[in-house]
Design a protein around this motif. Structure first.
Motif, short mmCIF file in Angstrom:
data_model
loop_
_atom_site.label_atom_id
_atom_site.label_comp_id
_atom_site.label_asym_id
_atom_site.label_seq_id
_atom_site.Cartn_x
_atom_site.Cartn_y
_atom_site.Cartn_z
N PHE A 267 0.75 -6.95 5.52
CA PHE A 267 1.04 -5.55 5.88
C PHE A 267 2.53 -5.22 5.73
O PHE A 267 3.07 -4.39 6.47
CB PHE A 267 0.58 -5.24 7.31
CG PHE A 267 -0.91 -5.26 7.46
CD1 PHE A 267 -1.69 -4.21 7.00
CD2 PHE A 267 -1.55 -6.33 8.07
CE1 PHE A 267 -3.07 -4.23 7.14
CE2 PHE A 267 -2.93 -6.36 8.21
CZ PHE A 267 -3.70 -5.30 7.75
N SER A 268 3.18 -5.85 4.78
CA SER A 268 4.59 -5.53 4.53
C SER A 268 4.69 -4.12 3.98
O SER A 268 3.76 -3.59 3.37
CB SER A 268 5.21 -6.53 3.57
OG SER A 268 4.51 -6.54 2.33
N ASP A 269 5.86 -3.50 4.19
CA ASP A 269 6.05 -2.12 3.76
C ASP A 269 6.11 -2.02 2.24
O ASP A 269 6.66 -2.92 1.57
CB ASP A 269 7.34 -1.56 4.35
CG ASP A 269 7.28 -1.44 5.86
OD1 ASP A 269 6.16 -1.52 6.41
OD2 ASP A 269 8.34 -1.28 6.49
N PRO A 270 5.59 -0.95 1.67
CA PRO A 270 5.67 -0.76 0.22
C PRO A 270 7.10 -0.42 -0.20
O PRO A 270 7.94 -0.06 0.63
CB PRO A 270 4.74 0.42 -0.02
CG PRO A 270 4.77 1.20 1.25
CD PRO A 270 4.90 0.17 2.34
N GLU A 271 7.37 -0.53 -1.50
CA GLU A 271 8.71 -0.22 -2.01
C GLU A 271 9.02 1.27 -1.90
O GLU A 271 10.18 1.66 -1.78
CB GLU A 271 8.84 -0.69 -3.46
CG GLU A 271 8.77 -2.21 -3.62
CD GLU A 271 8.94 -2.65 -5.05
OE1 GLU A 271 9.13 -1.76 -5.92
OE2 GLU A 271 8.89 -3.86 -5.32
N SER A 272 7.99 2.09 -1.95
CA SER A 272 8.17 3.54 -1.79
C SER A 272 6.97 4.09 -1.03
O SER A 272 5.94 3.42 -0.90
CB SER A 272 8.30 4.24 -3.15
OG SER A 272 7.13 4.02 -3.94
N ASP A 273 7.13 5.30 -0.51
CA ASP A 273 6.06 5.90 0.28
C ASP A 273 4.79 5.98 -0.57
O ASP A 273 4.82 6.34 -1.73
CB ASP A 273 6.48 7.31 0.72
CG ASP A 273 5.57 7.85 1.82
OD1 ASP A 273 4.74 7.09 2.32
OD2 ASP A 273 5.72 9.03 2.16
N THR A 274 3.68 5.63 0.04
CA THR A 274 2.41 5.62 -0.68
C THR A 274 1.31 6.14 0.22
O THR A 274 1.41 6.11 1.45
CB THR A 274 2.07 4.19 -1.16
OG1 THR A 274 0.91 4.23 -1.99
CG2 THR A 274 1.83 3.25 0.01
N LEU A 275 0.25 6.61 -0.40
CA LEU A 275 -0.89 7.16 0.34
C LEU A 275 -1.52 6.06 1.20
O LEU A 275 -1.84 4.97 0.72
CB LEU A 275 -1.92 7.71 -0.65
CG LEU A 275 -2.92 8.74 -0.14
CD1 LEU A 275 -2.20 10.02 0.28
CD2 LEU A 275 -3.93 9.07 -1.24
N GLY A 276 -1.68 6.35 2.48
CA GLY A 276 -2.26 5.38 3.39
C GLY A 276 -1.23 4.55 4.15
O GLY A 276 -1.60 3.62 4.88
N TRP A 277 0.04 4.89 4.00
CA TRP A 277 1.12 4.21 4.73
C TRP A 277 2.12 5.27 5.19
O TRP A 277 2.50 6.17 4.43
CB TRP A 277 1.84 3.21 3.82
CG TRP A 277 3.03 2.52 4.47
CD1 TRP A 277 3.04 1.35 5.15
CD2 TRP A 277 4.39 3.00 4.48
NE1 TRP A 277 4.30 1.06 5.61
CE2 TRP A 277 5.16 2.06 5.20
CE3 TRP A 277 5.03 4.14 3.96
CZ2 TRP A 277 6.53 2.21 5.42
CZ3 TRP A 277 6.38 4.29 4.18
CH2 TRP A 277 7.13 3.34 4.90
N GLU A 278 2.52 5.18 6.45
CA GLU A 278 3.49 6.13 6.98
C GLU A 278 4.32 5.46 8.07
O GLU A 278 3.78 4.79 8.96
CB GLU A 278 2.81 7.38 7.58
CG GLU A 278 2.37 8.41 6.57
CD GLU A 278 3.52 9.07 5.83
OE1 GLU A 278 4.61 9.21 6.42
OE2 GLU A 278 3.32 9.44 4.66
#
Length: 498
Positions: free
Chosen positions: A58-69
């Motif tokens: 569950f590491s953070d994505p490199e940029s904002d993505t759908l389904g993560w906030e």
């Protein structure tokens, strides 16, 4: 087998603990919608289109993505315990993950974060009670609900609706302030239902994507019609979110319940305003089944023009309402009431007419113009459906193509009104007239001798319910015209029959 009385009580339970968008019109208080649903609907078992599956850690994505906030994936566990209430840090975690979950369900990306504030219910009730409404708008609103035989002349309709709001609302989104308020019954240890939060977050998302302020909601009919998509979409997202909570997600609930711990001051106005919350989710569900979320998104550019189009989804968008005019034909000291800050006429639509004819079910047990069996939608187990609990389609209101009401006042401060309703054809107009005359009979009206067209009715001056007035009812083909005045001799002054 459940009795009619139990079913009506169950319907009231369905209508409590609600959420919505704060309207900009101060005499049009917030009303609510449903929670979880029990009608089958498509569930996003594999995620909405465009949702990225989170990595195992569950590491953070490199940029904002759908389904993560805000540092959280939609299916990520969070360390939150709300038995002793939520602190600011815990609330932030819940809000961010809920935003990610709303994105997952609805397939739309938040453009910015949304502030969430928890407000004690007593404070919220005080805010509603202290709201100010110009006197002519208050009088206009009183007459509108008097015409529906819901609130009499001696009762303040705005105060009644504000009391309803303070009792029933679980949360709201304010477009003007771009913030969410969750109303708490336990301010010392605030808890929340994630389902309530999800709807308000989605309203914020709607505002970011579709600009909720752009819609024309200048009358009750226009307000309810637009809410067919706004609140219908919101309650449908609630449903899908709830399905995920039941199947896969660990979701916060407030087991202590909500809704303020009190009854509505008057269910009549609530029934008028509840229609899009009942019919809207099914309207949106049908759109999605036919064309996916793209079809739902497109409706924001061409919202329903009438409650008829939401009550009867097959009539959207082609069956457009008639644009009516209503000229003033007053005499003596009677003048049209033109309230500041709003249009000088009312429109109540099929939702308003249906609620008017159903209201006796809740005020006098055993009295039915529309039967409970017709009014209540039931699930397979015989209970009241939570997805679409109330059936606003009935033979008396079906076929309405438009309505307009003008309200008048004389020098003595007395009021009257003229209500014009048009129907698909003469037969539909006659059906309505049958239902309306049953309503007059229910209100102890009797026909009296009077010159002029149509039939004149009089409710006795000693009417215990406070609706003592005179009514002239005229059908002309597909049109019904209702004129109201304090006394029979005033009818021609409110509207000349020639």
């Amino acid at each position: 087998m459940r009795t009619v009385a139990v079913l009506l009580v169950a319907a009231l339970v369905v209508l409590s603990g609600c959420a919505g968008v704060v309207p900009t019109d101060s005499d049009d208080p917030l009303v609510g919608g449903g929670d979880d649903a029990d009608t089958p609907a498509p569930t996003p078992t594999n995620g909405s289109e465009g949702v990225t599956s989170p990595p195992p850690d569950f590491s953070d994505p490199e940029s904002d993505t759908l389904g993560w906030e805000g540092g959280y994936w939609y299916n990520e566990s969070i360390d939150v315990e709300q038995d002793d209430g939520l602190n600011d840090e815990e609330l932030a975690k819940v809000v961010n993950r809920s935003m990610a979950r709303v994105e997952y369900v609805r397939g739309l990306e938040f453009e910015q974060s949304v502030p969430v504030e928890i407000v004690p219910r007593e404070e919220f009730r005080a805010q509603q009670s202290n709201s100010t409404t110009p006197e002519n708008r208050r009088l206009f609103d009183n007459v509108k609900f008097e015409a529906l035989f819901m609130i009499n002349e001696s009762t303040d309709s705005i105060e009644t609706q504000n009391t309803n709001t303070g009792t029933s609302v679980g949360g709201y989104y304010s477009p003007s302030e771009e913030r969410i308020v969750v109303v708490s019954d336990s301010p010392d240890s605030p808890r929340l239902s994630e389902i309530t939060l999800s709807q308000e977050l989605f309203h914020a998302l709607q505002d970011q994507k579709f600009d909720l302020a752009k819609f024309n909601q200048s009358t009750r009919e226009k307000h309810n019609a637009v809410d067919g998509i706004v609140e219908g979409d919101g309650n449908y997202v609630d449903y899908l979110y709830g399905q995920q909570c039941a199947a896969e997600w660990d979701c916060l609930t407030d087991t202590r319940g909500g809704g303020g711990g009190g009854g509505l001051a008057n269910i009549g106005p609530y029934l008028v305003k509840y229609q899009p919350y009942s019919d809207g989710p099914a309207f949106v569900q049908g759109l999605r089944e036919e064309g996916g979320w793209d079809a739902v998104n497109a409706v924001y550019e061409n919202p329903p023009q009438s409650t008829e189009q939401v009550i009867h989804p097959d009539r959207y968008p082609d069956d457009e309402p008639r644009q009516l005019t209503l000229s003033d034909r007053t005499s003596d000291s009677w003048d049209r009431l033109r309230p500041e800050g709003r249009v000088a006429y009312a429109e109540l639509g099929e939702a308003g007419v249906s609620a008017m004819l159903v209201y006796p079910l809740y005020t006098r047990p055993g009295t039915a113009i529309v039967s409970p069996q017709q009014w209540l939608n039931r699930n397979e187990s015989g209970g009241v459906s939570e997805f679409d609990p109330l059936n606003y389609a009935n033979r008396y209101s079906d076929g309405l193509t438009g309505d307009r009401m003008a309200i008048y006042q004389n020098d003595a401060g007395e009021t009257g009104y003229v209500w014009k309703l048009t129907w698909e054809d003469e037969s539909e107009a006659s059906e309505f007239l049958d239902g309306y005359e049953q309503l007059l009979e229910y209100r102890n009206a009797s026909a009296v001798d009077a010159d002029g067209p149509g039939t004149v009715y009089r409710i006795p001056e000693d009417d215990p319910n406070g609706f003592a007035d005179a009514f002239r009812v005229v059908q002309d083909g597909d049109t019904v015209l209702i004129t109201n005045a304090p006394r029979v001799e005033d009818l021609d002054s409110v509207r000349s029959p020639n």
